[in-house]
Design a protein around this motif. Structure first.
Motif, PDB file in Angstrom:
ATOM      1  N   ASP A 102      57.278  24.148  22.527  1.00 47.67           N
ATOM      2  CA  ASP A 102      58.552  23.591  22.995  1.00 47.67           C
ATOM      3  C   ASP A 102      59.666  24.183  22.150  1.00 47.67           C
ATOM      4  OD1 ASP A 102      57.478  21.966  24.987  1.00 47.67           O
ATOM      5  OD2 ASP A 102      57.121  20.319  23.582  1.00 47.67           O
ATOM      6  N   LEU A 103      60.807  24.382  22.818  1.00 49.89           N
ATOM      7  CA  LEU A 103      61.939  25.019  22.139  1.00 49.89           C
ATOM      8  C   LEU A 103      63.026  23.981  21.853  1.00 49.89           C
ATOM      9  CD1 LEU A 103      63.437  27.680  21.315  1.00 49.89           C
ATOM     10  CD2 LEU A 103      64.212  27.844  23.695  1.00 49.89           C
ATOM     11  N   TYR A 104      63.476  23.935  20.603  1.00 50.91           N
ATOM     12  CA  TYR A 104      64.583  23.054  20.220  1.00 50.91           C
ATOM     13  C   TYR A 104      65.720  23.933  19.712  1.00 50.91           C
ATOM     14  CZ  TYR A 104      61.085  19.472  20.678  1.00 50.91           C
ATOM     15  OH  TYR A 104      60.111  18.647  21.183  1.00 50.91           O
ATOM     16  N   GLU A 105      66.802  23.933  20.478  1.00 52.50           N
ATOM     17  CA  GLU A 105      67.890  24.874  20.175  1.00 52.50           C
ATOM     18  C   GLU A 105      69.159  24.161  19.734  1.00 52.50           C
ATOM     19  OE1 GLU A 105      68.428  28.471  22.890  1.00 52.50           O
ATOM     20  OE2 GLU A 105      67.615  26.937  24.213  1.00 52.50           O
ATOM     21  N   VAL A 106      69.967  24.856  18.971  1.00 55.81           N
ATOM     22  CA  VAL A 106      71.331  24.384  18.716  1.00 55.81           C
ATOM     23  C   VAL A 106      72.273  25.522  19.104  1.00 55.81           C
ATOM     24  CG1 VAL A 106      70.725  22.832  16.811  1.00 55.81           C
ATOM     25  CG2 VAL A 106      71.336  25.202  16.311  1.00 55.81           C
ATOM     26  N   GLU A 107      73.538  25.206  19.222  1.00 58.23           N
ATOM     27  CA  GLU A 107      74.466  26.263  19.631  1.00 58.23           C
ATOM     28  C   GLU A 107      74.643  27.272  18.486  1.00 58.23           C
ATOM     29  OE1 GLU A 107      79.098  25.414  19.694  1.00 58.23           O
ATOM     30  OE2 GLU A 107      78.002  23.521  19.582  1.00 58.23           O
ATOM     31  N   MET A 108      74.952  28.511  18.868  1.00 57.98           N
ATOM     32  CA  MET A 108      75.107  29.587  17.878  1.00 57.98           C
ATOM     33  C   MET A 108      76.169  29.210  16.856  1.00 57.98           C
ATOM     34  SD  MET A 108      73.262  32.418  18.539  1.00 57.98           S
ATOM     35  CE  MET A 108      74.031  34.020  18.488  1.00 57.98           C
ATOM     36  N   GLY A 109      75.853  29.459  15.603  1.00 59.98           N
ATOM     37  CA  GLY A 109      76.807  29.132  14.544  1.00 59.98           C
ATOM     38  C   GLY A 109      76.448  27.836  13.836  1.00 59.98           C
ATOM     39  N   LYS A 110      75.465  27.123  14.393  1.00 60.10           N
ATOM     40  CA  LYS A 110      75.019  25.870  13.765  1.00 60.10           C
ATOM     41  C   LYS A 110      73.631  26.080  13.145  1.00 60.10           C
ATOM     42  CE  LYS A 110      78.359  23.020  15.402  1.00 60.10           C
ATOM     43  NZ  LYS A 110      79.452  23.997  15.304  1.00 60.10           N
ATOM     44  N   ALA A 111      73.250  25.126  12.277  1.00 60.37           N
ATOM     45  CA  ALA A 111      71.943  25.196  11.621  1.00 60.37           C
ATOM     46  C   ALA A 111      71.013  24.141  12.208  1.00 60.37           C
ATOM     47  CB  ALA A 111      72.105  24.966  10.123  1.00 60.37           C
TER      48      ALA A 111
END
Ligand SMILES: Cc1ncc(COP(=O)(O)O)c(C=O)c1O
Length: 359
Positions: A102-111
């Motif tokens: 499963d993929l858990y993403e955040v927006e680019m520029g965040k940690a």
């Protein structure tokens, strides 16, 4: 070919003395010398990463070991945390190897949020987690201490970390953080040409791999591990000995000539130089608390033509990188890694000032 100094986040410019080592006469890969060479490299990488784990070397780029790690060590399901292009790549690798993930993403520029990692692992659905330490596409660094503390609560979870663009530029104590597999490539902070990758492989990872049936062949990390135990650090397939000669030489340089702390400090100093310049003239994508020590993504607030800037830089013997993926033209990236020095960075920034009329 023109000799252009690369300020792109890999491949990096390689020192002449390191390049020369790649042309040393070949040796047999089943000889005592080959064993000694590969054992020495492993011992020195253990010092670099502050670990007692076994080290695996692979004649692939870092992606090879990433693919090997997720396939070899996921028995149930992998939780893939992504903060940019390279986190997502780990998910794709799982998918195409038939590994549940499963993929858990955040927006680019965040940690990655350590609490989110805790929450996700608390479901009990996962037995492997992947984290990108230093996301090269956004210039964001994850807080491995906090994430590691969260992962430690789940002893059945194998902790994999992509350190492709930070190992050798940013101190990471692998054992203290509970990392089972951390991976790097030769063409980033280690300052070599691309073509070799290395990872740590903990006892826990070994035990897990034994329970996984379908581990593939060339990138089966357990097979590599078993082989080097039996054959005194020789590998099943023919390795790139040219890379090994150069890495052996470079690790000696890093540990015994420059010194690890000096190297880490130099990376941090270059980060501060680039970020100060970027903030004065543009802005930065990553906040100060999550800023990469090895690459900075500059927000293109002046809407400059990055291709044109690079054309002008190239005339002066330098090259930077455009933004990655969706961030192309909206950001540009300046790498400050490997054997790049503060003097090189100053020269680059002075030239960019001149070209862009910023002074
Ligand atoms: C953070 C990160 N992970 C993984 C990779 C893939 O590594 P390689 O190109 O060595 O396969 C890269 C390459 O740029 C990277 O920057």
């Amino acid at each position: 070919m023109e000799n252009v100094r690369l300020f792109i986040p890999g491949p990096v410019s390689v020192r002449e003395d390191v390049l020369e080592k790649m042309t040393m006469p070949q040796i047999g890969h089943r000889t005592k010398e080959a064993s000694a060479l590969q054992r020495r490299i492993s011992d020195n990488l253990r010092i670099l990463w502050n670990t007692k784990s076994e080290i695996l070397l692979s004649t692939t780029s870092g992606s090879g070991l990433m693919e090997g790690a997720i396939r070899t060590c996921t028995a149930k399901k992998a939780a893939v945390f992504s903060i940019g292009a390279f986190g997502k790549r780990w998910y794709e690798m799982g998918k195409w190897n038939g590994v549940e993930a499963d993929l858990y993403e955040v927006e680019m520029g965040k940690a990655t949020d350590p609490d989110e990692v805790d929450k996700v692992l608390a479901t009990g659905a996962y037995d492997l987690v992947t984290i990108t330490h230093n996301e090269t596409s956004s210039g964001v660094v994850n807080d491995l201490e906090k994430i590691g503390a969260a992962v430690k609560k789940y002893p059945n979870v194998i902790f994999c970390v992509d350190m492709v663009s930070s190992a050798g530029g940013h101190r990471i104590d692998v054992d203290e953080l509970g990392i089972d597999i951390c991976i790097t490539s030769s063409q980033k902070c280690l300052g070599l040409p691309a073509g070799l990758a290395a990872c740590t492989f903990s006892k826990k990872a070994v035990e897990r791999a034994k329970t996984v049936e379908n581990r593939g062949f060339y990138l089966d990390l357990l097979q590599l591990y078993d082989f080097i135990q039996k054959k005194d650090y020789q590998y099943p397939s023919t390795p790139s000995l040219a890379h090994m000669f150069a890495l052996d030489y470079q690790l000696d340089y890093i540990l015994n000539h420059e010194g690890l702390e000096n190297r880490f400090d130099r990376h941090q100093e270059m980060m501060h130089m680039v970020r100060a310049w970027a903030k004065k003239n543009f802005d930065v994508l990553a906040g100060d608390d999550i800023a990469s020590r090895t690459v900075t993504a500059v927000l293109n607030t002046k809407n400059i033509d990055i291709a044109e800037l690079n054309k002008e830089l190239k005339k002066r013997g330098m090259m930077i990188s455009n933004g990655y993926g969706d961030l192309k033209d909206k950001t540009f990236r300046i790498a400050h890694m490997a054997d790049t020095t503060p003097e090189h960075i100053k020269e680059l920034l002075d030239n960019m000032d001149e070209i862009l009329g910023l002074k």
